[in-house]
Design an enzyme around this catalytic site. Structure first.
Site, PDB file in Angstrom:
ATOM      1  N   ASP A 225       0.868  -1.099   0.061  1.00  0.00           N
ATOM      2  CA  ASP A 225      -0.104  -0.003   0.000  1.00  0.00           C
ATOM      3  C   ASP A 225       1.177   1.288  -0.062  1.00  0.00           C
ATOM      4  O   ASP A 225       2.183   1.170   0.452  1.00  0.00           O
ATOM      5  CB  ASP A 225      -1.012  -0.087   1.090  1.00  0.00           C
TER       6      ASP A 225
HETATM    7  C1  BGC Z   1      -5.012   3.565   0.078  1.00  0.00           C
HETATM    8  C2  BGC Z   1      -4.886   2.401  -0.996  1.00  0.00           C
HETATM    9  C3  BGC Z   1      -4.683   3.101  -2.196  1.00  0.00           C
HETATM   10  C4  BGC Z   1      -3.598   4.127  -2.159  1.00  0.00           C
HETATM   11  C5  BGC Z   1      -3.238   4.898  -3.690  1.00  0.00           C
HETATM   12  C6  BGC Z   1      -3.715   4.093   0.250  1.00  0.00           C
HETATM   13  O1  BGC Z   1      -3.703   5.312   1.176  1.00  0.00           O
HETATM   14  O2  BGC Z   1      -4.902   2.802   1.267  1.00  0.00           O
HETATM   15  O3  BGC Z   1      -6.294   2.013  -1.088  1.00  0.00           O
HETATM   16  O4  BGC Z   1      -4.824   2.412  -3.285  1.00  0.00           O
HETATM   17  O5  BGC Z   1      -3.583   4.908  -1.032  1.00  0.00           O
HETATM   18  O6  BGC Z   1      -3.986   6.016  -3.586  1.00  0.00           O
END
Ligand code: BGC
Length: 842
Positions: A225
């Protein structure tokens, strides 16, 4: 297809290392020299955002019904069609990876990202996820199933340890990922921010390699993530392939150094790069660069799908016959509540997209009811967590706002960005971009607000950086001389608290608005001017009077993307800002009141038994307004069934004792007794059971038949269920099959959903639905006896032969015995019951 092994062999150590980290916020690294193009990825579950951000500008994208709405459709075909749409739009935006679906489970009503997730049930979640993945990947875009695993709250989300036992992991939390991989062929997995049982997910070889790849046969790439913790020494070996986004901290160039000085074997790096390239190759992304096309607006077929899906998700909780509204029978309809004109269509955070213009439920309903019906409207309450944004609702800016961003510190120098805004909220995202602490620039936003009403308003300013707000050239809010402190939730939590003043406006008299913004190297830039009505009681009184004069009142209540959002969990089960009181007062003024609930997670509905009809519409995507009108007037069926139990009190939620955690740990103390499994286990009757939802027609379920009275492990069992639409309208029903073990060696949920089918039938039509069960329908995960050796050592020969023989290795276990098969329309309505025998092994 590329020759991945040859490609890996042709790469230098530096190039291989670089491939394991992002190139920027949403791109992977390419290597031109050997023809590996740079690949872009995009969020997310509710639409392909591309590089656009609400408030920061960019092309609009189709906004799909949110995860819990898709969950409520109980229809993999709908999920697949939505996946196809979003995959296509991702490709059009030059992206070959989609950061979706989100398949964490609804563990507690307060979890901020429930709206992104499908259900509390792993089978329903997994079947929908697999279908969505197939839809996405049919467009040459890999789906990234997230967040792996046990990421069911936002509290301390970057560090929390979810402490989950093996049974709950295997029987619940891992299942949606397993089905997305095995049945959907998912080519991407995103690890979660949280720790699992104390260790970062990026360092758990048992999960990322042994389970994901060896046991489930996953052939895709595993990424972190965004900004999640990974380790240079262990993450590659543990099965992580890609750290996102840039600048890399654990992988990327650092891995090159670690390989060079012998801390990381080059073979681990080669294996990760090969896995990554294989995944990209499988969707054809290595063949050539994918340039962004001009993003197209959704086609008529897309709009139709989004509208049908939103209606298919609507759950009719109760109805004494008030719905559908017959235009001929009701000359005057009062529509009450903010969501009727500005329903929330997606929750907050990375799932949000720049939205296409929408038709409100009020407008759609007015059109649907036709000229013969007089529709009146009252706003009643302002439900936002923060003030409404200037330019919306009763303080609109008909021509919008324009902004100019100057390189200079005093609104001079090169104009680096210029554009329009519908509302007075502007964000400039600088995260992840190298810049000097001392970077300085300015921005000016101007526009004209034409108030729709006369009255006093509290005008508020929230900012990252500093700014001044002028009305008709008079300075009314000075966030430069006297900036408000940090602590707001907007701009990904970087916003200040609101600085507030009071202003008086006159309906129809234009107000020139100007905002001067000063950037001071804060990594994120943002300014938002909001408003709230000063005399809230008058609004409420007007709503009650409006309802009293109508034949039918429809009250819209709900949360919105500020209450249900990535980054924080809800704290209150009640609808925000006194909406329960609104419902009660409208109901007292007009007993023929229907309520529409625009929330994506369970909320308290203390008045629901007194109201003639209540409809749940979730955050239903961009066609939500027309879909609600369709359902309210009967042009469409309320096709949804609850994907999650609605508790009578939030304290009844099985996870409530252990939510959201403390001292860095959240103990999944309810174990396998999540959601309806826990309500059954404790014999607690919920407000509305899992699977519940009424329709406008009636169905009868015939006597189910089994393909065999016994089930032989390794085989299958088919249950045939005749179903007839006995009403006078077309409609949809979800046939649900639960398996209940007669006796169990380990504590097991009293019943679990093991098969379902959504059936659409014309009036009088009958069909026989076939539901198929295999081993997993009867199995539980036996964690084995981890302490077996200790016992053997301490007790040795004192142990009887019987006790020793019962020791098992961990694994799926199907016990012989009698199982009940319960068939019906919800976890609380299972009229048909059969039994099946699983014989003792011969
Ligand atoms: C989220 C993800 C997301 C990523 C990119 C993160 O903060 O938890 O679900 O895909 O950001 O935006």
């Amino acid at each position: 297809m590329a020759d991945v092994e040859a490609l890996v062999a042709a790469l230098t150590l530096e190039e291989k290392a670089a491939l394991t980290a992002g190139a920027d916020m949403f791109s992977l690294v390419g290597v031109d020299r050997v023809g590996i193009p740079q690949v872009n990825v995009t969020d997310g579950p509710s639409g392909a955002r591309g590089l656009s951000y609400p408030g920061a500008g960019g092309a609009a994208s189709s906004c799909l019904p949110c995860g819990s709405a898709v969950g409520a459709t109980w229809d993999p075909a709908v999920a697949e069609a939505l996946g196809e749409l979003v995959g296509r739009e991702a490709f059009e935006r030059g992206c070959r990876g989609l950061l979706a679906p989100t398949v964490n489970l609804h563990r507690h009503p307060f979890a901020g990202r429930n709206f992104e997730c499908y259900s509390e049930d792993p089978l329903l979640s997994g079947k929908l996820a697999a279908a969505y993945v197939r839809g996405v990947q049919g467009n040459g875009v890999f789906a990234t199933v997230k967040h792996f695993v046990a990421n069911e709250a936002e509290f301390e989300r970057m560090t929390m340890s979810s402490d989950v036992d093996d049974r709950a992991l295997r029987e619940l939390y891992l299942v949606p990922f397993e089905l997305a991989v095995k049945e959907g062929g998912a080519l991407g997995i995103m690890t979660s921010y949280n720790r699992l049982n104390g260790s970062w997910l990026t360092e758990q070889q048992a999960l990322l390699v042994d389970l994901l790849r060896d046991e489930w046969g996953f052939e895709g790439l595993v990424m972190t993530d965004w900004f999640a913790v990974a380790s240079t020494e262990t993450s590659l070996r543990s099965g992580l392939d890609l750290e996102m986004p840039a600048p890399a901290r654990a992988l990327g160039a650092v891995v090159g150094e670690a390989v060079a000085d012998g801390r990381v074997p080059e073979a681990d790096l080669d294996a990760a790069v090969a896995r990554l390239l294989h995944a990209l190759d499988r969707i054809g992304a290595l063949d050539e660069p994918t340039p962004p096309l001009v993003p197209k607006p959704p086609t008529a077929a897309d709009v139709d799908l989004l509208r049908r899906a939103a209606a298919d998700a609507c759950v009719l909780f109760t109805n004494d016959g008030l719905l559908p509204i017959e235009p001929t029978a009701v000359p005057r309809v009062a529509v009450i509540g903010e969501p009727a004109v500005s329903a929330c269509i997606v929750g907050g955070g990375s799932a949000q997209v720049v939205q296409h213009p929408q038709t409100s439920a009020l407008d759609a309903l007015t059109t649907a009811l036709g000229d013969g019906v007089e529709v009146t409207y009252a706003r009643a309450l302002e439900i936002g967590r923060s003030a409404a944004v200037l330019g919306t609702s009763v303080l609109p800016a008909p021509d919008g706002f324009t902004f100019e961003r100057f390189a200079g510190e005093a609104f001079e120098g090169e104009v680096v960005e210029r554009g329009g805004l519908d509302e007075l909220r502007k964000m400039v995202i600088r995260l992840g971009q190298p810049e000097g602490e001392d970077e300085r620039w300015t921005m000016r936003i101007t526009g004209t607000v034409v108030p729709a009403v006369t009255g006093r308003f509290q005008l508020s300013l929230a900012q990252v950086g500093t700014s001044r707000v002028y009305l008709d050239d008079e300075l009314v809010l000075d966030g430069v001389e006297d900036p408000p402190p940090r602590g707001g939730t907007d701009f990904f939590g970087y916003a200040s608290l609101d600085k507030v003043t009071e202003v008086e406006v006159t309906a129809g008299t234009p107000i020139a608005v100007r905002v001067d913004y000063f950037y001071r190297g804060s990594g994120m830039a943002g300014v938002r001017v909001g408003f709230r009505t000063a005399d809230a009681d008058a609004l409420l009184a007007e709503a009650v009077a409006t309802a009293a004069e109508a034949d039918v009142a429809v009250v819209f209540v709900g949360t919105n993307q500020e209450w249900e959002s990535e980054g924080h969990d809800r704290r209150d089960f009640s609808l925000p800002r006194g909406q329960d009181d609104l419902v009660r007062r409208v109901l007292a003024a007009n007993p023929r009141t229907a309520v529409v609930v625009n929330a994506a997670s369970p909320v308290d509905l203390p008045w629901v038994d007194d109201v003639p009809a209540t409809l749940q519409c979730w955050f239903g995507g961009q066609e939500l307004g027309p879909a609600i009108a369709d359902v309210l007037t009967g042009a469409a069926e309320p096709g949804g069934r609850l994907p999650t139990t609605y508790p009578e009190r939030v304290e009844h939620s099985p996870s409530h004792d252990n939510f959201p955690g403390e001292n860095g740990h959240v103990r999944y103390g309810e174990g396998v007794f999540l959601g309806y499994r826990g309500f059954d286990h404790r014999a607690v009757t919920p407000r509305f059971p899992f699977g519940h939802g009424l329709g406008y027609t009636t169905f009868s379920l015939g006597e189910p038949e089994l393909s065999s009275p016994t089930f032989e492990p390794g085989g299958t069992l088919t249950i045939s269920v005749p179903i007839t639409n006995t009403g006078s309208r077309a409609g949809a029903e979800v046939v649900q099959l639960y398996v209940a073990p007669g006796s169990a060696r380990l504590a097991r949920p009293p019943k679990e959903l093991k098969a379902f089918a959504k059936v659409r039938l014309a009036p009088g039509e009958s069909r026989t639905v076939e539901l198929v069960l295999d081993d997993r329908a009867f199995a539980y995960w036996d964690p084995g006896e981890p302490d077996g050796d200790v016992v053997a050592e301490r007790l040795g020969d004192m142990l009887g032969a019987q006790q020793r023989a019962e020791r098992r290795a961990p694994g799926w276990q199907v016990d012989p015995g009698t199982y009940a098969l319960l068939v019906g329309r919800s976890a609380g309505d299972l009229p048909a019951q059969l039994t099946v025998e699983i014989p003792e092994p011969s």
